[in-house]
Motif scaffolding. Structure first.
Motif, mmCIF file in Angstrom:
data_model
loop_
_atom_site.group_PDB
_atom_site.id
_atom_site.type_symbol
_atom_site.label_atom_id
_atom_site.label_comp_id
_atom_site.label_asym_id
_atom_site.label_seq_id
_atom_site.Cartn_x
_atom_site.Cartn_y
_atom_site.Cartn_z
ATOM 1 N N ILE A 1 27.982 38.077 44.855
ATOM 2 C CA ILE A 1 29.063 39.044 45.089
ATOM 3 C C ILE A 1 30.163 38.436 45.955
ATOM 4 O O ILE A 1 31.358 38.675 45.731
ATOM 5 N N ASN A 2 29.752 37.623 46.941
ATOM 6 C CA ASN A 2 30.764 36.979 47.788
ATOM 7 C C ASN A 2 31.613 35.980 46.993
ATOM 8 O O ASN A 2 32.807 35.817 47.267
ATOM 9 N N ALA A 3 30.986 35.320 46.032
ATOM 10 C CA ALA A 3 31.712 34.320 45.240
ATOM 11 C C ALA A 3 32.548 34.955 44.139
ATOM 12 O O ALA A 3 33.635 34.457 43.811
ATOM 13 N N TYR A 4 32.041 36.046 43.555
ATOM 14 C CA TYR A 4 32.724 36.736 42.463
ATOM 15 C C TYR A 4 32.729 38.235 42.779
ATOM 16 O O TYR A 4 31.753 38.927 42.504
ATOM 17 N N PRO A 5 33.780 38.753 43.393
ATOM 18 C CA PRO A 5 33.818 40.177 43.751
ATOM 19 C C PRO A 5 33.530 41.058 42.541
ATOM 20 O O PRO A 5 33.927 40.737 41.415
ATOM 21 N N PRO A 6 32.804 42.166 42.748
ATOM 22 C CA PRO A 6 32.414 43.027 41.625
ATOM 23 C C PRO A 6 33.570 43.475 40.740
ATOM 24 O O PRO A 6 33.396 43.625 39.528
ATOM 25 N N GLU A 7 34.758 43.672 41.315
ATOM 26 C CA GLU A 7 35.886 44.144 40.497
ATOM 27 C C GLU A 7 36.337 43.087 39.492
ATOM 28 O O GLU A 7 37.079 43.402 38.542
ATOM 29 N N THR A 8 35.908 41.836 39.677
ATOM 30 C CA THR A 8 36.272 40.787 38.724
ATOM 31 C C THR A 8 35.226 40.612 37.628
ATOM 32 O O THR A 8 35.458 39.860 36.672
#
Length: 557
Positions: A83-90
């Motif tokens: 989640i830190n690397a790829y935010p959920p909105e993405t």
């Protein structure tokens, strides 16, 4: 279906409990899919994996019973890193993320982790995560010689292996090109992708059955209930701080000493590893995620027990260790054999708990798995590039408890099952001539330590093969408790008489047989106090010799 715009009625407590059980069923099916489709023998035969379901915030709600503590408890943190690397909105439906970063996964490169966001329509409702061990990820074949993590194989940061349902063939090509077993390794990646997909399908089926459009309320119930249940158990324990230490073989004549201070308070249990040895030039340094995993497991089996494993039940169990010590190793430390230290942490934790709750804690056990790992050519004369790499899990004895004997030849504390020798033989040119309980290896006591195993094997073709010695408890045995005797030291050598006392890759000549004797667990209590019928039974079954019965237990027929 309910109108999504209308507020949903509160879920009843009974329904929450039913849904919780369904989550456990979902992740167990997820794990079984991984195990049954895996190419790696240690996954397929021994269950060296983890599977779990997480809410949209990345909190673990349930984990499969199938799996190992080192994989499961470290997986609990892995989704947060994604989640830190790829935010959920993405994120979007059909995405899958992969990595094997030891500091954000399970402690070494051989474990590949997959995270799959699960969507209900276009809404992210949670994550499915899994990981498993691959036998070869490149790097050095001698698993005792690496000096930094870059020597240990292909290092994958958190990357998108599937984007919107489309496989990243370039990344898969990189993985395929960096392993000596491309078919098996790529097959395991597909196995992991598939098990998460099945888990997501079953999760959505459960939500449809109960008319759920999100997991938030259920997630809060699972986590809050588990957290409070653990604190209720901790409330019954004595409060204070207890200290323990343990000395391990290490490598090259350099033993390793670990120290722990365990504190029980109203807010939970904390273990501090200050005073432990510093990072080593060898490759059994331990990232903190793996230290946390096996510390949490030790506290779980001793205290938490029947409370399901999730973010809530893990929260009251905390760990600290100075940066740069062997159990909080920093990148780029060599870590491929981190289990040599990590699997010994439960005995260290138990050493402190034994002072606080002595009637519940076992003596020391074998701890580290004695995994048989061999490599060599498939034919004689050998053809370059046409060889095998094979491993099978073998185990030692568990320490006795204050109320029963220790289990023999068991994977405690790893949870990995012993692998079938027939599979090992079928995937190599090795023949196993003997595999049996090792007589007299369990420490004597009123309750006897578990027995180790005695194994003997050689090559079936007239070619040299390589055998990896990455074991522990050859020099320092499992200690007995409360008057019980120590378990037997482990041993590895050749039938011709040459011993292999240190970690390394040994070339075994044609016609030579390897002898492996795994260590036994420590006993509990004065051996003279062992009930006579139990001594007679052990003698009848061949678990102890007549000499041991007479000299250690004072038994005469």
């Amino acid at each position: 279906m309910l109108d999504n715009a209308a507020p949903r009625p509160k879920i009843s407590l009974i329904d929450k409990q039913v849904m919780w059980n369904r989550l456990l069923a979902v992740v167990e099916e997820q794990a079984q899919v991984c195990q049954r489709t895996a190419f790696s023998t240690i996954v397929r035969e021994s269950g060296d994996l983890a599977a779990g379901v997480f809410d949209a915030k990345g909190r673990m709600l349930a984990q499969a019973v199938t799996g190992t503590p080192g994989h499961i408890n470290s997986m609990a943190l892995a989704v947060g890193h994604v989640i830190n690397a790829y935010p959920p909105e993405t994120m979007k439906p059909g995405d899958v993320f992969i990595h094997n970063d030891p500091w954000m996964g399970t402690g070494h490169l051989n474990d590949i982790s997959l995270t799959t966001p699960c969507f209900l329509g276009d809404k992210l409702i949670g994550f499915l995560a899994c990981n498993s061990h691959v036998l070869d990820i490149g790097g050095m074949q001698d698993m005792s010689s690496s000096r930094d993590v870059f020597m240990e194989g292909l290092y994958l940061p958190i990357l998108k292996i599937v984007s919107g349902g489309r496989m990243n063939e370039s990344l898969m090509a990189v993985i395929r090109a960096n392993t000596r077993q491309p078919v098996e390794t790529v097959g395991d990646v597909y196995s992991l992708i598939n098990c998460n997909a099945v888990g997501c399908e079953r999760l959505l089926d459960m939500m449809a059955e109960f008319n759920l459009t999100e997991l938030d309320e259920l997630a809060d119930h699972v986590i809050d209930t588990s957290y409070n249940a653990v604190l209720a158990k901790v409330a019954k324990l004595p409060k204070g701080t207890w200290h323990s230490s343990i000395t391990l073989d290490g490598q090259g004549g350099e033993p390793i000493t670990l120290k722990a201070a365990l504190t029980i308070s109203d807010s939970g249990i904390h273990v501090d590893y200050a005073g432990s040895a510093g990072m080593t030039k060898h490759n059994f340094n331990v990232p903190l995620c793996y230290t946390l995993a096996y510390t949490s497991y030790a506290l779980g089996v001793a205290i938490v027990r029947d409370v399901p494993n999730n973010a809530g039940s893990l929260a009251p169990r905390t760990v600290s260790a100075p940066e740069g010590c062997i159990v909080n190793a920093l990148k780029p430390a060599a870590v491929v054999s981190r289990h040599l230290i990590g699997l010994m942490l439960p005995d260290l934790v138990f050493g402190a708990l034994r002072q606080a709750i002595p009637d519940q804690i076992p003596a020391e056990g074998a701890g580290v798995l004695w995994n048989i790992r061999a490599s060599g050519p498939w034919q004689s004369p050998p053809v370059f590039g046409n060889g095998f790499i094979v491993g099978v899990v073998t185990t030692g004895g568990m320490g006795a408890l204050p109320y029963r004997d220790g289990m023999s030849a068991t994977g405690f504390p790893s949870g990995v099952r012993g692998g079938p020798i027939e599979i090992f033989e079928s995937m190599s040119t090795i023949v196993v001539w003997r595999k049996e309980f090792r007589q007299d290896s369990g420490g004597a006591g009123a309750f006897r330590g578990g027995l180790g195993q005695a194994m003997e094997f050689e090559n079936s073709i007239p070619e040299t093969f390589n055998f990896a010695n990455i074991f522990e408890r050859i020099k320092y045995p499992a200690l007995g408790a409360f008057g019980g005797a120590n378990g037997a030291n482990g041993y590895m050598g050749l039938a011709s008489g040459r011993s292999m006392p240190d970690k390394g890759l040994y070339a075994v000549a044609p016609g030579e047989r390897v002898l492996v004797q795994s260590p036994g667990g420590g006993g509990v209590g004065d051996p003279a106090g062992r009930e006579r019928h139990l001594v007679a039974r052990d003698l009848e079954y061949g678990l102890i010799s007549e000499k041991a019965a007479r000299e250690l237990y004072g038994y005469t027929e």
